[in-house]
Design an enzyme around this catalytic site. Sequence first.
Site, PDB file in Angstrom:
ATOM      1  N   HIS A 122       0.986  -1.103   0.168  1.00 14.30           N
ATOM      2  CA  HIS A 122      -0.023   0.074   0.044  1.00 14.30           C
ATOM      3  C   HIS A 122       0.965   1.340   0.192  1.00 14.30           C
ATOM      4  CE1 HIS A 122      -4.200  -1.764   1.087  1.00 14.30           C
ATOM      5  NE2 HIS A 122      -3.355  -2.553   0.459  1.00 14.30           N
TER       6      HIS A 122
ATOM      7  N   HIS B 296      -2.047 -12.750  -2.051  1.00 12.94           N
ATOM      8  CA  HIS B 296      -3.005 -13.622  -1.373  1.00 12.94           C
ATOM      9  C   HIS B 296      -2.622 -14.935  -0.927  1.00 12.94           C
ATOM     10  CE1 HIS B 296      -6.648 -10.627  -2.505  1.00 12.94           C
ATOM     11  NE2 HIS B 296      -5.534 -10.058  -1.778  1.00 12.94           N
TER      12      HIS B 296
END
EC number: 1.11.1.21
Length: 738
Positions: A105, A267
């Site tokens: 991020h 993920h």
Amino acid sequence: MEPLFPKRLLSIAVLCVASATAQADTGMNPDNDYWWPNRLSLEPLRDSSLSADPRGANFDYNEALKDLDVEALKKDLKQVMTASQDWWPADYGHYGPFFIRLSWHAAGTYRMIDGRGGADGGMQRFAPLNSWPDNASLDKARRLLQPIKQKYGNNLSWSDLLVLAGTIGMEDMGFPIVGFAFGRDDEWEPEEVNWGPEGQWLTDRRHSGDRKLDKPFGATEMGLIYVNPEGPHGNPDPIAAAHDIRQAFGRMGMSDEETVALIAGGHTFGKAHGAHKPSDCVGADPEAASMEEQGLGWTNKCGKGNAEDTVTSGLEGAWTVSPAEWTHNFLQNLYAFEWELTTSPAGAKQWVPKGGAATNMVPDAHDSSKRHAPIMLTTDLALKEDPAYRKITQRWLEDPEEFTRAFARAWFKLTHRDMGPVSRYKGELVPSDTFVWQDPVPVADYKQIGERDVKKLKAAILDSGLSTSDLVKTAWASAASFRTTDMRGGANGARIRLAPQKDWAVNQPQDLQRVLKVLEGVQREFNKKSRKTKVSLADVIVLGGAAAIEQAAKKAGHKVEVPFFPGRTDASQEMTDVSTFAWLEPKSDGFRNFHAEGYKRNPAEALVERAALLGLTAPEMTALVGGLRVLQANADGSQHGVFTDNPGSLTNDFFVNLVDMSTVWKKSDTEAGLYKGLDRNSGKVKWTATSADLIFGSNSELRAIAEYYSQSDSQKTFVQDFINAWSKVMTADRFDLK
């Protein structure tokens, strides 16, 4: 880790309404933006970074990095990974997945269109990024790293640490990383970036037509890094989600393979957190939290407030059977099960294996006696349902090693995309391989030219038949593609002779080819006569601009020497990523009085944006425009803004005639965006201009600078200021000199 895309600047109109309301309610004093919301803002040109930096003007991060013990730092980071803290316990006993999300991020705000965003500067520490809904709980990740930053001090920036933490976390969980480059320095105040027009988090007013994402935005909603993991506007449609994913990741310069690698690879680690409804449990974000929270936000009042009660995205669960290890299990699970829609405890839409299968497959993050079914998000299923993505994931399902290599390369690109060329990479972890997205240039295998060579080349260039205008325009076109936002572009590499830059409308391709042909001849003749000493075309182009400016200054009565530093080399077409380099094309360049037809932004605003991308201040922008006008550097050869009777001489005539009260300005009756300067007495047309010219007389701040340069005692100062600003642009990409 959280999904890669869970659920500040407002538009001027929204800001004005909010400002007016606040002033009416609180009695605040209205500022200039309140009274004149449409005035040209010069904020992007304010150079306040040094005054905000507590380390002082003489601090050099690259020098400080030389004293960093990288191996000790890695060891300390790996100790942090498994040292679970009671105030924020580690999922599965390892903070690696948490730090991967932190790094992702920090870097993932990068957008290719204007080069803004990214990890450089450590902007995640400041508003608005520190309080984006997508960054929920990352305040805790930064606090976990605070002891590391305190220990290594100025030898390690937050910018580097935020990216390194996730990278080392992956390595500690068994993933073979490509490498890591230090060299990101910290900023000390937030960058003003237009993140979108919306006035509320997680809303969307940035699409048009068939859900086409407006420029320059990369994310699909305000406050997201990329896309809504539940699907567009919460619609759990994997195909629709694939459309959004492709746009959002494409805006970051990622191909389909890189996109799939990042989602599937990311993920593989960690879990999503949605143990309770956020509206029932979670408090204000860090920027809005009470003082006693000391910069932490999203305080959770439900249960423990952390661990098994953590609420972040609202989605809940893990994707794999070993969330703290690098495995192939994400892709295996994606294809092993049929997936059915369900909701998390927080009410978010997600997917689980059909018919209650695999409910005992995934370990709980904090309670070893519990197990769960794996989850998938709508955006995960897009990797299976979208035809192009499906081909990739099916191939990697059968070839885990290829998948691992692809994710390693994509992660390196994600976390280094905004650093610019390899010459900015520092440290012992830098990989030996280079990639085309780094805009590489070759290493010179010859001796660089000296002072005597420079004089010979200048004479040859000035005797080549090219005009001052030709030389100045070409040098500017070559260097002014540079962007401080992601350190791309610039004169090094001479990419002005390559696709796509050679075909940009602003560069007037036919004229450009004519000039380049002559300059290539000068280069060829020099190199033919010299054995060991050679000169690149990139250097010849910049040297031509310097020679022309010196000649133009001499015509105006000033003997000057324009600084020149050899060492540029010439890139090949194979070294140039045409598709991503195309985003550097200026649709408006006020320095050359160019404004593409149909480009919506006001030319004056676009000029400030172009100056900001070049890292210029308002005085530097003003000096450059005034000088380029009298040197006839307009892209199309027009006379707009050429306020002089002696074109080709480096005078302050632009400013003298701009502020001359004997001229009255009127809008053209025949051409939109054009103005005519009429003699106040006779009505005869004296000059023509665009708003990129007249803004220097109409904007009060710019007029003050223009009036200064119009003074009789400012002629010499103007010439030197122009040369200084010119040299700043010519060497903007010469990181070897800094």
